[in-house]
Motif scaffolding. Sequence first.
Motif, PDB file in Angstrom:
ATOM      1  N   LYS A 287      34.815  51.614  40.868  1.00  0.00           N
ATOM      2  CA  LYS A 287      35.133  51.192  42.224  1.00  0.00           C
ATOM      3  C   LYS A 287      35.739  49.666  42.255  1.00  0.00           C
ATOM      4  O   LYS A 287      35.318  48.966  41.377  1.00  0.00           O
ATOM      5  N   SER A 288      36.465  49.521  43.089  1.00  0.00           N
ATOM      6  CA  SER A 288      37.253  48.282  43.109  1.00  0.00           C
ATOM      7  C   SER A 288      36.265  47.185  43.769  1.00  0.00           C
ATOM      8  O   SER A 288      35.613  47.556  44.903  1.00  0.00           O
ATOM      9  N   LEU A 289      36.136  46.198  43.063  1.00  0.00           N
ATOM     10  CA  LEU A 289      35.344  44.924  43.435  1.00  0.00           C
ATOM     11  C   LEU A 289      36.111  43.878  44.082  1.00  0.00           C
ATOM     12  O   LEU A 289      35.530  43.189  45.002  1.00  0.00           O
ATOM     13  N   LEU A 290      37.304  43.774  43.575  1.00  0.00           N
ATOM     14  CA  LEU A 290      37.969  42.622  44.134  1.00  0.00           C
ATOM     15  C   LEU A 290      39.485  42.680  43.748  1.00  0.00           C
ATOM     16  O   LEU A 290      39.821  43.395  42.578  1.00  0.00           O
ATOM     17  N   VAL A 291      40.381  42.315  44.737  1.00  0.00           N
ATOM     18  CA  VAL A 291      41.865  42.358  44.324  1.00  0.00           C
ATOM     19  C   VAL A 291      42.452  40.987  44.613  1.00  0.00           C
ATOM     20  O   VAL A 291      42.083  40.324  45.761  1.00  0.00           O
ATOM     21  N   VAL A 292      42.825  40.227  43.663  1.00  0.00           N
ATOM     22  CA  VAL A 292      43.382  38.872  43.832  1.00  0.00           C
ATOM     23  C   VAL A 292      44.763  38.979  43.726  1.00  0.00           C
ATOM     24  O   VAL A 292      45.556  39.515  42.948  1.00  0.00           O
ATOM     25  N   ASP A 293      45.651  38.326  44.999  1.00  0.00           N
ATOM     26  CA  ASP A 293      47.071  38.468  45.193  1.00  0.00           C
ATOM     27  C   ASP A 293      47.642  37.238  44.494  1.00  0.00           C
ATOM     28  O   ASP A 293      46.968  36.171  44.633  1.00  0.00           O
ATOM     29  N   ARG A 294      48.430  37.507  43.263  1.00  0.00           N
ATOM     30  CA  ARG A 294      48.883  36.526  42.635  1.00  0.00           C
ATOM     31  C   ARG A 294      50.031  35.769  43.143  1.00  0.00           C
ATOM     32  O   ARG A 294      50.602  34.832  42.782  1.00  0.00           O
ATOM     33  N   GLU A 295      50.677  36.095  44.219  1.00  0.00           N
ATOM     34  CA  GLU A 295      51.757  35.493  44.858  1.00  0.00           C
ATOM     35  C   GLU A 295      51.451  34.150  45.677  1.00  0.00           C
ATOM     36  O   GLU A 295      50.332  34.010  46.353  1.00  0.00           O
TER      37      GLU A 295
END
Length: 150
Positions: free
Chosen positions: A142-150
């Motif tokens: 399950k996804s815990l965190l999505v970090v946008d690198r832009e």
Amino acid sequence: MAEPTKTEGSMERLTCGSGTRSSLGEISSVGLNQDGSCIVVIARRGFSILDVETCQPLYQEYFHACGGVVREVEMLFQTSLLALVGGTAESRGQLTMWNARARCSICTLKFSSDICAVRLNHRRAVVLLKTKVHIFDLKTMKSLLVVDRE
């Protein structure tokens, strides 16, 4: 420790101490697991995992058996859990969690862009894309965190 003899770039000519040979074709990538105890060799027709100390093959899989061409294999320490990243234009954004012992897929995740890297530890799977970093719970994926690198 066994001294390997090989002709550069070909698994067909890779011979380790016992004379074990593989027919996976030309080598495209080589890596180590987290503790450096296993070598992961990706070749044209499949991949092998070798013990660093003995050079003995621990596991070998042909691409047709695991769902297609793979360009990256990440092994969780010395377990049977592998993260396989697709190697064709259509599958470069596909991650398959693979049980090497049972020789079956645990789950497959598809991303909208190419996967740049995958790293595993006992609790997390981290997937690096060009513009995002996805962190998953390893047990449930399950996804815990999505970090946008832009």
